[in-house]
Design a protein around this motif. Structure first.
Motif, PDB file in Angstrom:
ATOM      1  N   PHE A 165       0.412  -0.948  -0.384  1.00  0.00           N
ATOM      2  CA  PHE A 165      -0.178  -0.540   0.597  1.00  0.00           C
ATOM      3  C   PHE A 165       0.494   1.703  -0.129  1.00  0.00           C
ATOM      4  N   VAL A 166       0.425   1.971  -0.921  1.00  0.00           N
ATOM      5  CA  VAL A 166       0.981   3.389  -0.746  1.00  0.00           C
ATOM      6  C   VAL A 166       0.079   4.526  -0.947  1.00  0.00           C
ATOM      7  N   THR A 167       0.765   4.993   0.510  1.00  0.00           N
ATOM      8  CA  THR A 167      -0.650   6.385   0.620  1.00  0.00           C
ATOM      9  C   THR A 167      -0.022   7.333   0.497  1.00  0.00           C
ATOM     10  N   GLY A 168      -0.870   8.442   1.009  1.00  0.00           N
ATOM     11  CA  GLY A 168      -0.620   9.941   1.420  1.00  0.00           C
ATOM     12  C   GLY A 168       0.446  10.743   0.609  1.00  0.00           C
ATOM     13  N   ALA A 169       0.027  10.882  -0.799  1.00  0.00           N
ATOM     14  CA  ALA A 169       0.853  11.421  -1.730  1.00  0.00           C
ATOM     15  C   ALA A 169       0.126  12.073  -2.618  1.00  0.00           C
ATOM     16  N   PRO A 170       0.132  12.828  -3.342  1.00  0.00           N
ATOM     17  CA  PRO A 170      -0.443  12.320  -5.277  1.00  0.00           C
ATOM     18  C   PRO A 170      -0.701  10.861  -6.018  1.00  0.00           C
ATOM     19  N   GLU A 171      -1.796  11.250  -6.753  1.00  0.00           N
ATOM     20  CA  GLU A 171      -1.519  10.041  -7.055  1.00  0.00           C
ATOM     21  C   GLU A 171      -0.208   9.170  -8.002  1.00  0.00           C
ATOM     22  N   ALA A 172       0.335  10.664  -9.002  1.00  0.00           N
ATOM     23  CA  ALA A 172       1.299  10.950  -9.957  1.00  0.00           C
ATOM     24  C   ALA A 172       2.572   9.815  -9.099  1.00  0.00           C
ATOM     25  N   ALA A 173       2.821  10.445  -7.692  1.00  0.00           N
ATOM     26  CA  ALA A 173       4.182  10.254  -6.663  1.00  0.00           C
ATOM     27  C   ALA A 173       3.758   8.865  -6.228  1.00  0.00           C
ATOM     28  N   ARG A 174       2.554   8.692  -6.563  1.00  0.00           N
ATOM     29  CA  ARG A 174       2.169   7.234  -6.012  1.00  0.00           C
ATOM     30  C   ARG A 174       2.746   6.267  -6.635  1.00  0.00           C
ATOM     31  N   LEU A 175       2.440   6.524  -7.866  1.00  0.00           N
ATOM     32  CA  LEU A 175       2.513   5.730  -8.863  1.00  0.00           C
ATOM     33  C   LEU A 175       4.122   4.939  -9.691  1.00  0.00           C
ATOM     34  N   ALA A 176       5.098   6.992  -9.372  1.00  0.00           N
ATOM     35  CA  ALA A 176       5.945   6.812  -9.707  1.00  0.00           C
ATOM     36  C   ALA A 176       7.031   5.666  -8.363  1.00  0.00           C
ATOM     37  N   VAL A 177       7.425   6.073  -6.833  1.00  0.00           N
ATOM     38  CA  VAL A 177       7.031   4.453  -6.943  1.00  0.00           C
ATOM     39  C   VAL A 177       6.818   3.665  -6.923  1.00  0.00           C
ATOM     40  N   ALA A 178       5.667   3.735  -7.126  1.00  0.00           N
ATOM     41  CA  ALA A 178       5.645   2.023  -7.827  1.00  0.00           C
ATOM     42  C   ALA A 178       6.005   1.272  -8.763  1.00  0.00           C
ATOM     43  N   SER A 179       6.595   2.526  -9.764  1.00  0.00           N
ATOM     44  CA  SER A 179       7.057   1.917 -10.654  1.00  0.00           C
ATOM     45  C   SER A 179       8.581   1.375 -10.453  1.00  0.00           C
TER      46      SER A 179
END
Length: 64
Positions: free
Chosen positions: A14-28
């Protein structure tokens, strides 16, 4: 980061607490780590989702 959970044969982080673009960057970045198998994806959802795993699926490029 909390340890992953397993859901339908997949490891879930789970990646939370940031804008969607930032969460997807972390996931990538995680998907590109050595040892991560192919077929990695993110599910973009919100806290109001009625069911776990429901949302927009985003394919992530893994090193494979």
């Amino acid at each position: 980061m909390a340890p992953p959970e397993e859901y339908e044969g997949a490891y879930v982080f789970f990646v939370t607490g940031a804008p969607e673009a930032a969460r997807l960057a972390v996931a990538s970045r995680v998907a590109a780590l050595p040892g991560v198998p192919g077929g990695v994806f993110a599910v973009v959802t919100d806290e109001g989702a009625e069911e776990f795993g429901v949302g927009r699926r985003v394919e992530l490029k893994a090193r494979g």
